[in-house]
Design an enzyme around this catalytic site. Structure first.
Site, PDB file in Angstrom:
ATOM      1  N   GLU A  45     -10.980   5.417   5.187  1.00  0.00           N
ATOM      2  CA  GLU A  45      -9.760   5.186   6.076  1.00  0.00           C
ATOM      3  C   GLU A  45     -10.408   5.252   7.736  1.00  0.00           C
ATOM      4  O   GLU A  45     -10.935   5.192   7.953  1.00  0.00           O
ATOM      5  CB  GLU A  45      -8.455   5.901   5.379  1.00  0.00           C
ATOM      6  CG  GLU A  45      -8.403   5.145   4.377  1.00  0.00           C
ATOM      7  CD  GLU A  45      -6.703   5.464   3.638  1.00  0.00           C
ATOM      8  OE1 GLU A  45      -6.395   5.332   4.550  1.00  0.00           O
ATOM      9  OE2 GLU A  45      -7.017   5.478   2.646  1.00  0.00           O
TER      10      GLU A  45
ATOM     11  N   ASP B  49       0.968  -1.322   0.026  1.00  0.00           N
ATOM     12  CA  ASP B  49       0.293  -0.001  -0.122  1.00  0.00           C
ATOM     13  C   ASP B  49       1.057   1.201   0.408  1.00  0.00           C
ATOM     14  O   ASP B  49       2.140   0.905  -0.042  1.00  0.00           O
ATOM     15  CB  ASP B  49      -1.161   0.021   0.963  1.00  0.00           C
ATOM     16  CG  ASP B  49      -2.222   0.889   0.761  1.00  0.00           C
ATOM     17  OD1 ASP B  49      -2.390   1.448  -0.117  1.00  0.00           O
ATOM     18  OD2 ASP B  49      -3.277   0.541   1.556  1.00  0.00           O
TER      19      ASP B  49
END
Ligand SMILES: *[C@@H]1O[C@H](CO)[C@@H](O)[C@H](O)[C@H]1NC(C)=O
Ligand SMILES: *[C@@H]1O[C@H](CO)[C@@H](O)[C@H](O)[C@H]1NC(C)=O
Ligand SMILES: *[C@@H]1O[C@H](CO)[C@@H](O)[C@H](O)[C@H]1NC(C)=O
Ligand SMILES: *[C@@H]1O[C@H](CO)[C@@H](O)[C@H](O)[C@H]1NC(C)=O
Length: 467
Positions: free
Chosen positions: A354, A149
């Site tokens: 998130e 990521d």
């Protein structure tokens, strides 16, 4: 939330015998409704990549893209649901609940898999050799490449980037093939080169990464056509594309309650009512329908892009003689005064992405709860929830005639009216368990104690309507 039968089925196409491996628990013997939900979810890979050979990464033509399954693994199982935190589970439960969809994705030829910022039993996924090299690559036979990521390797150390040498060493040796480095790529390349030249990272490891990356690039035809095909750009937001999005909306809605008693269904609604009340914070807001990661990172309320709200769609669906009354947050008195034949209450969450979405109570924001109580106590109501996840609804369910989970329907609100007014039937079913209260979590299908409000794969239809 995935049944082991799915692994057995897909792994047998890869020539592996997962049922014989005691670590992975028992295999289910009969095909069930639940496994078909799993299989339909990973079918998105065929839509993105086209059709190819099972188990091999492929991109069939230039109208397709390489798919990425993420975030490997346990991202949705962290302690108290804290974003990027620690998933504390036995290997068997990790496999049963969280690895299962990857098994299916690999069987369908997914090209890439992205790692999760989170940890498993205290070890960061970006340095987990066992779950990357051993499980994904060796045991499950994944042939595509593993990508980090954004800045994922920097977070291996407790203080991000505290020891970049350790970040590169641990992640590459764990089996990462491509590293997402948004800023200082020169530092990454020189650190990696030094580690290879000093023998801390083997050339064999580099060859494995390069082989996998090239395999995906060849399958995409990137050496013949290195640049994007811009002839597709006029299709963005075109009417044709919107029709597909509308179809996706009507097929993704899940009908969870229809009528106070089974013999008296409330839906479909009549397009020929005298008065309809449309209420709720989310009834007339494209931004709220879209949620996070839309236009901006966190998303936002308001007219962020062209689209049709549920209110617009209701007005378009009903007879010209029907009066549509809109009240964002009516009191009970205002709701009663409308004398509406029925109400459509659209409430839900604010957009998030998130960590900003972390929430341990998982309740509908207060304004939405008041609107449900005020409206549904006075007018027969359908409640439509706009949210990226199940929320607490059990206490309000008895007030509602009907309840629909619309998730984040995006720009095409008319996909909602296509089904609630009966032009099409509901076909959606839950891709996760719907809890009664947040303190039941984590609760997954197949757990020894399983007492949900709506079970995994639940979803009603109205019957005798086009699907
Ligand atoms: C999990 O969250 C807690 C509380 O925010 C934090 O102290 C801890 O470091 C986190 N653990 C991981 C592995 O991210
Ligand atoms: C940084 O990581 C490397 C590789 O793990 C290790 O040898 C070194 O001692 C670490 N440096 C510091 C300052 O912790
Ligand atoms: C619509 O409702 C009105 C008033 O109840 C009725 O007269 C009319 O026949 C209805 N039209 C249709 C097509 O059902
Ligand atoms: C639930 O949690 C969210 C996020 O932390 C917070 O904003 C909200 O006020 C909480 N709601 C209740 C009713 O506690």
């Amino acid at each position: 939330m995935y049944r082991l039968f799915a692994h057995a089925l897909t792994l047998s196409t890869l020539g592996l015998k997962v049922c014989r491996d005691p670590r992975w628990g028992r295999c289910y013997e009969s095909f069930s409704e639940d496994t078909s939900v799993v299989r339909m979810m990973t079918d998105v890979i065929y839509g993105l990549q086209g059709n190819g050979t099972p188990g091999i990464p492929f991109v069939s033509d230039r109208s397709k893209v390489a798919a990425c399954a993420k975030h490997y693994v346990g991202d949705g199982g962290t302690q108290r649901g804290i974003n990027s935190n620690d998933t504390i589970l036995s290997y068997e439960d990790l496999f049963r609940i969280h690895v299962a969809p990857y098994v299916d994705a690999i069987a369908k030829g997914v090209s890439t898999i992205m790692l999760s910022y989170s940890s498993w039993n205290g070890v960061k996924m970006h340095m987990n050799h066992r779950l990357i090299s051993t499980l994904l690559k060796q045991e499950l036979g994944f042939k595509g490449f593993v990508i980090s990521d954004m800045e994922g390797i920097d977070f291996i150390t407790d203080i991000p980037d505290a020891n970049y040498t350790a970040s590169v060493l641990e992640s590459i040796n764990a089996g990462l093939d491509m590293i997402m480095v948004p800023f200082d790529y020169e530092k990454f390349i020189s650190t990696l080169r030094t580690l290879v030249n000093t023998g801390y990272i083997s050339m064999q490891r580099i060859d494995d990464a390069v082989t996998r990356i090239l395999r995906v690039k060849f399958s995409m035809g990137l050496f013949e056509h290195p640049l994007a095909d811009r002839s597709f750009s006029p299709h963005l937001g075109s009417q044709d594309n919107r029709m597909v999005a509308r179809e996706a909306v009507r097929k993704s809605l899940v009908l969870l309650k229809n009528g106070k008693t089974e013999s008296r269904p409330f839906l479909p609604l009549s397009k020929n009512a005298t008065r309809v009340l449309v209420a709720g914070t989310h009834a007339d807001d494209v931004g709220l329908q879209c949620g996070g990661w839309t236009i901006s990172w966190q998303g936002s309320a308001g007219s962020i892009t062209k689209g049709t709200t549920v209110l617009d769609a209701v007005k378009a669906a009903v007879f010209t003689t029907t009066q549509v009354i809109h009240e964002a947050s009516p009191t009970a008195e205002v709701a009663a005064k409308t004398k509406a034949d029925f109400a459509i209450v659209v409430v839900g969450e604010q957009p998030y992405a998130e960590g900003a979405g972390d929430n341990t109570n998982l309740t509908i924001p207060d304004e939405g709860i008041s609107t449900i109580k005020n409206v549904c106590s006075e007018v027969k109501c359908l409640v439509i929830l706009i949210s990226g996840r199940p929320l607490v609804v059990e206490p309000y369910l008895p007030l509602m005639e009907a309840f629909v989970a619309a998730w984040l329907p995006g720009t095409e609100g008319n996909g909602v009216t296509d089904v609630i007014f009966g032009d099409y039937d509901f076909v959606g079913s839950l891709s996760r368990t719907w809890f009664k209260s947040a303190d039941q979590l984590p609760m997954n299908f197949g757990d020894p104690i399983y007492d949900p409000l709506f079970r995994f794969a639940f979803g009603l239809g109205m019957g005798k309507l086009p699907r």
